[in-house]
Design an enzyme around this catalytic site. Structure first.
Site, mmCIF file in Angstrom:
data_model
loop_
_atom_site.group_PDB
_atom_site.id
_atom_site.type_symbol
_atom_site.label_atom_id
_atom_site.label_comp_id
_atom_site.label_asym_id
_atom_site.label_seq_id
_atom_site.Cartn_x
_atom_site.Cartn_y
_atom_site.Cartn_z
ATOM 1 N N ASN A 4 0.872 -1.179 0.000
ATOM 2 C CA ASN A 4 0.000 0.000 0.000
ATOM 3 C C ASN A 4 0.908 1.228 0.000
ATOM 4 O OD1 ASN A 4 -1.784 2.055 0.552
ATOM 5 N ND2 ASN A 4 -2.328 1.356 2.606
ATOM 6 N N LYS A 62 0.071 4.291 -0.124
ATOM 7 C CA LYS A 62 -0.490 5.472 0.553
ATOM 8 C C LYS A 62 -0.231 6.723 -0.312
ATOM 9 C CE LYS A 62 0.079 3.029 4.878
ATOM 10 N NZ LYS A 62 0.280 3.064 6.317
ATOM 11 N N HIS A 78 -9.219 1.054 5.541
ATOM 12 C CA HIS A 78 -7.908 1.234 6.180
ATOM 13 C C HIS A 78 -8.067 2.143 7.394
ATOM 14 C CE1 HIS A 78 -3.736 2.357 6.784
ATOM 15 N NE2 HIS A 78 -3.420 1.267 6.114
ATOM 16 N N GLU A 97 -6.402 4.573 8.344
ATOM 17 C CA GLU A 97 -6.176 6.016 8.113
ATOM 18 C C GLU A 97 -7.472 6.724 7.697
ATOM 19 O OE1 GLU A 97 -2.641 5.383 5.802
ATOM 20 O OE2 GLU A 97 -1.589 4.786 7.626
ATOM 21 N N GLU A 109 -4.822 -5.366 10.566
ATOM 22 C CA GLU A 109 -3.786 -4.351 10.768
ATOM 23 C C GLU A 109 -3.993 -3.673 12.117
ATOM 24 O OE1 GLU A 109 -1.878 -2.938 6.874
ATOM 25 O OE2 GLU A 109 -3.582 -1.643 7.230
ATOM 26 N N GLY A 143 3.289 1.685 10.875
ATOM 27 C CA GLY A 143 4.276 2.758 10.761
ATOM 28 C C GLY A 143 5.058 3.020 12.042
ATOM 29 N N SER A 164 4.100 -2.755 10.110
ATOM 30 C CA SER A 164 5.555 -2.871 10.244
ATOM 31 C C SER A 164 6.113 -4.200 9.710
ATOM 32 C CB SER A 164 5.982 -2.636 11.692
ATOM 33 O OG SER A 164 5.629 -1.307 12.079
HETATM 34 P P1 13P Z 1 3.554 -0.035 7.639
HETATM 35 O O1 13P Z 1 3.985 -1.291 6.918
HETATM 36 O O2 13P Z 1 4.318 1.173 7.186
HETATM 37 O O3 13P Z 1 3.503 -0.228 9.103
HETATM 38 O O4 13P Z 1 2.033 0.252 7.170
HETATM 39 C C1 13P Z 1 1.093 -0.771 7.212
HETATM 40 C C2 13P Z 1 -0.127 -0.329 6.499
HETATM 41 O O5 13P Z 1 -0.818 0.566 6.921
HETATM 42 C C3 13P Z 1 -0.448 -1.005 5.228
HETATM 43 O O6 13P Z 1 -1.735 -0.706 4.808
#
Ligand code: 13P
Length: 243
Positions: free
Chosen positions: A9, A11, A96, A98, A165, A171, A204
């Site tokens: 992803n 983003k 997601h 976010e 997740e 992150g 991560s």
């Molecule tokens: P990270 O791998 O940067 O932790 O992000 C995970 C994520 O949100 C994938 O959709």
């Protein structure tokens, strides 16, 4: 055996020029993947068309980072399944954490998005997961179960990917321990009641932990953020070593 889905992803990263550079380095590194693996990349909308062209003939499928439930109309900033299909998009990430956090996306909206995706032949990747506080209060399972029950209502589990997740692992560099990620992925599959449901772990994921995560019996793939932006690192993740 369930297929393995290794997804990146991106983003809000990657211009078209950067996506071209990425694919030039990445594609030669994933030519010998076992047949049971699918690699998916979710670029920002502006790079979807470029990425679809670059991925043609390779084992990489393209995902969008969202999809709206209406076919067209006055929905500023949204995108329809038909618009995505024109660019050979096969998957759509919905739910997601976010957009759940920044745009207050509800499970009901996420369900509308996922249903619209499926009804047009797109495979939704529905994300679920608890926050740090919810885990500390012992509410993780209840929260995820609610997200599953409301977000997945009426969906066909055979054309679906669920990504577990945990928000506290996104992150942060703090990966969920593999046995715990495996336990939750197994619970998700049992709550949905479909033994063939593909369940990913995300949060991560990196070259250093991919082999252990993928050795877990209930983890069928990963949804990778930061580590999917580097061609060599993401290629190592796609080429994970079977134990
Ligand atoms: P990270 O791998 O940067 O932790 O992000 C995970 C994520 O949100 C994938 O959709």
């Amino acid at each position: 055996m369930r297929k393995r889905v290794i997804a990146g992803n991106w983003k809000m990263h990657m211009t078209c020029a950067q996506a071209r550079d990425f694919m030039a380095a990445f594609l030669p590194l994933i030519t010998d993947l076992p047949d049971d693996r699918t690699v998916v990349l979710a670029p920002p909308f502006t790079a979807v068309s470029t990425m679809a062209e670059l991925a043609a003939g390779s084992c990489v499928e393209i995902s969008s980072q969202n999809v709206h439930w209406q076919p067209k109309g006055a929905f500023t900033a949204e995108i329809s399944a038909e618009m995505l299909l024109e660019h050979k998009v096969r998957y759509s990430i919905v739910g997601h954490s976010e957009p759940r956090k920044y745009f207050s996306e509800s499970d009901e909206q996420i369900n509308h998005r996922a249903r619209a995706a499926q009804s047009h032949g797109l495979i939704p990747i529905v994300c679920v997961g608890e926050s740090d506080e919810q885990r500390e209060r012992g509410e993780a399972e209840r929260v995820i179960r609610r997200q599953i029950e409301q977000g997945l209502e009426g969906l066909d589990p055979n054309n679906l990917v669920v990504a577990y997740e945990p928000i506290w692992a996104i992150g942060t560099g703090k990966t969920c321990e593999s046995p715990e990620a495996n336990r939750i992925c197994g619970l998700i599959r049992s709550w949905v009641g479909a033994t063939d449901l593909v369940v990913q772990y995300g949060g991560s994921v990196k070259p250093e932990n991919i082999d252990e995560l993928m050795s877990m019996s209930d983890i069928d793939g990963v949804l990778v953020g930061g580590a999917s932006l580097k061609p060599e690192g993401f290629a190592r993740i796609a080429n994970y070593q079977d134990s």
